[in-house]
Write an enzyme that holds these catalytic residues in place. Structure first.
Site, PDB file in Angstrom:
ATOM      1  CG  ASP A 170      39.364  71.331  40.451  1.00 34.86           C
ATOM      2  OD1 ASP A 170      38.384  72.046  40.720  1.00 34.86           O
ATOM      3  OD2 ASP A 170      40.176  70.951  41.313  1.00 34.86           O
ATOM      4  CD  GLU A 402      39.194  64.108  45.293  1.00 28.36           C
ATOM      5  OE1 GLU A 402      40.214  63.379  45.321  1.00 28.36           O
ATOM      6  OE2 GLU A 402      39.222  65.305  44.937  1.00 28.36           O
TER       7      GLU A 402
END
Ligand code: DGY
Length: 436
Positions: A170, A402
């Site tokens: 992202d 994550e």
């Protein structure tokens, strides 16, 4: 290792939503279904609960639009812990969007083809797995057809992404050069991610302005692919995204052969594949850097940076042995110093490198899983084993986060895991790595 595997199973079962049949990536931060998360999660489930693996993929493919498109987030439930939600994305603007599911109007790396092959590889009951694959494979094929017919304006065999969220990586520093070409309005909105996770680990407010502005441009044209290709300030041929598509093409061909039918589809896949691999090697390999880079189709220029995406083509069998050798050498030189875990998501020598911030430097389990498999396929067994060992260590030291700090010195106190905790694909792919 049994204890770690047991914990991973607990993470996956904890994130499973049985009423609908899908997994959230993690609680609060990501409360819906994400395309590439879902695919990678199914690989983990396949090892201990095939029914969930299959339902995960079935639900994902059920969200497919009338034109073959599969969205990046599917908003199955109401949630006020995430921004931007369905009312911002407005997938209903597209005439062929799903009437049943609310979603975004962008996609994510097309992992589903190779995930089906993984499910087949892992399955103990091969004929049951083939029955399942038979029931869904045409949807995946249709998705690939969507890409080649709508996302390749110059007919090169390389598809574009029109938003950084489509890349999966992202806030990669690679996009900074594109943000420099834009001047979006200052949006007023309430971020939710930074209420769950430290702001130093997430994209900035100004970066979000860019993200929202690109969506607004697409919405102004009801998510028309043609208009997006003409107008989006972000239009990129991404080596990770295209490598996923190429790997998935290969898997679809193998699976159609196993199923014993659809010669026409196999021939079409072959055609797409030959062109894709040729263009990929011609256009995206950077001789000076010794690995693959992104290409900015809007401004017609390569974005000459090394990132973990630069090495992902190994997983899809794209480089010839010489190029693979150069890639491994560069990976070890630049990303593989003694004090670093493999593989940082961005060039540790760059001044844009930030080992705490999302895709600007931390180590990610999904990319490591691909690298492990790619390195094995090219017989770089020692480096592959290092990637595997590093991946297991960072999870063992910190938990199922994550992403993780790439600097080994940061791992002493077990707090070098960042972003969401109990993160599904970290658990799923760890299970798969442990089984190999
Ligand atoms: C987010 O909200 O950061 C997601 O990763 C978008 O896909």
């Amino acid at each position: 290792m049994e204890g770690l595997k047991h914990q991973a199973i607990g993470v996956l079962n904890g994130n499973w939503k049985d009423e609908v049949g899908f997994s959230i990536p993690c609680a609060n931060l990501y409360p819906f279904q994400w395309f590439w998360d879902s695919g990678l999660i199914a690989i983990g489930f396949a090892h201990f609960d095939m029914e969930k693996a299959e339902r995960e993929i079935k639900t994902l493919l059920d969200t497919q639009w009338g034109n073959g498109f599969i969205p990046h987030i599917i908003f199955h439930t109401e949630s006020d812990t995430y921004f931007p939600g369905p009312d911002f994305h407005r997938s209903d603007l597209h005439p062929e969007s799903s009437k049943k599911y609310r979603s975004t109007g962008m996609t994510q790396p097309p992992v589903t083809g190779f995930v089906l092959e993984e499910i087949y590889r892992i399955a103990k009951d091969k004929s049951a797995a083939l029955n399942f694959i038979e029931s869904v494979i045409d949807k995946v094929y249709f998705n690939h057809q969507y890409f080649y017919e709508n996302r390749d304006p110059q007919n090169e065999g390389l598809v574009y992404i029109y938003h950084n969220w489509e890349s999966g990586t992202d806030n990669s520093p690679i996009w900074d050069d594109i943000w420099d070409t834009m001047n979006p309005p200052e949006y007023t909105f309430e971020r939710r991610d930074t209420t769950h996770v430290d702001a130093s680990e997430r994209p900035s407010k100004r970066e979000y302005d860019h993200y929202l502005h690109i969506i607004d441009i697409a919405k102004d044209h009801n998510y028309s692919d043609e208009k997006i290709a003409e107008l989006s300030p972000f239009l990129v041929q991404d080596p990770l995204f295209n490598a996923m598509l190429i790997k998935s093409n290969e898997s679809l061909m193998k699976l159609y052969v196993l199923l014993g039918h659809d010669e026409a589809k196999i021939q079409q896949l072959k055609k797409w594949q030959e062109k894709a691999v040729m263009s990929f090697n011609k256009k995206l390999f950077d001789n000076e850097l010794g690995a693959y880079v992104h290409y900015d189709l809007r401004n017609e220029r390569p974005l000459r940076f090394l990132s973990s995406s630069s090495f992902a083509p190994l997983y899809a069998g794209i480089p010839n042995p010489d190029r693979a050798a150069s890639m491994v050498k560069i990976m070890l030189e630049k990303f593989g110093a003694e004090h670093q875990y493999l593989c940082a998501s961005f060039d540790p020598d760059s001044e844009r490198f930030n080992p705490k911030k999302y895709w600007r430097g931390p180590v990610w389990v999904n990319l490591n899983w691909m690298l492990y498999n790619g390195l094995k396929a090219y017989n770089y067994n020692e480096v592959a084993e290092r990637v595997k060992k590093d991946t297991i260590s960072i999870i063992e030291n910190n938990g199922f986060y994550e992403y993780f700090d790439s600097r080994k010195e940061m791992h002493k106190n077990g707090n070098a895991g960042y972003g969401g905790n109990n993160f599904s694909w970290s658990a799923a792919l760890l299970i798969d790595l442990l089984e190999r």
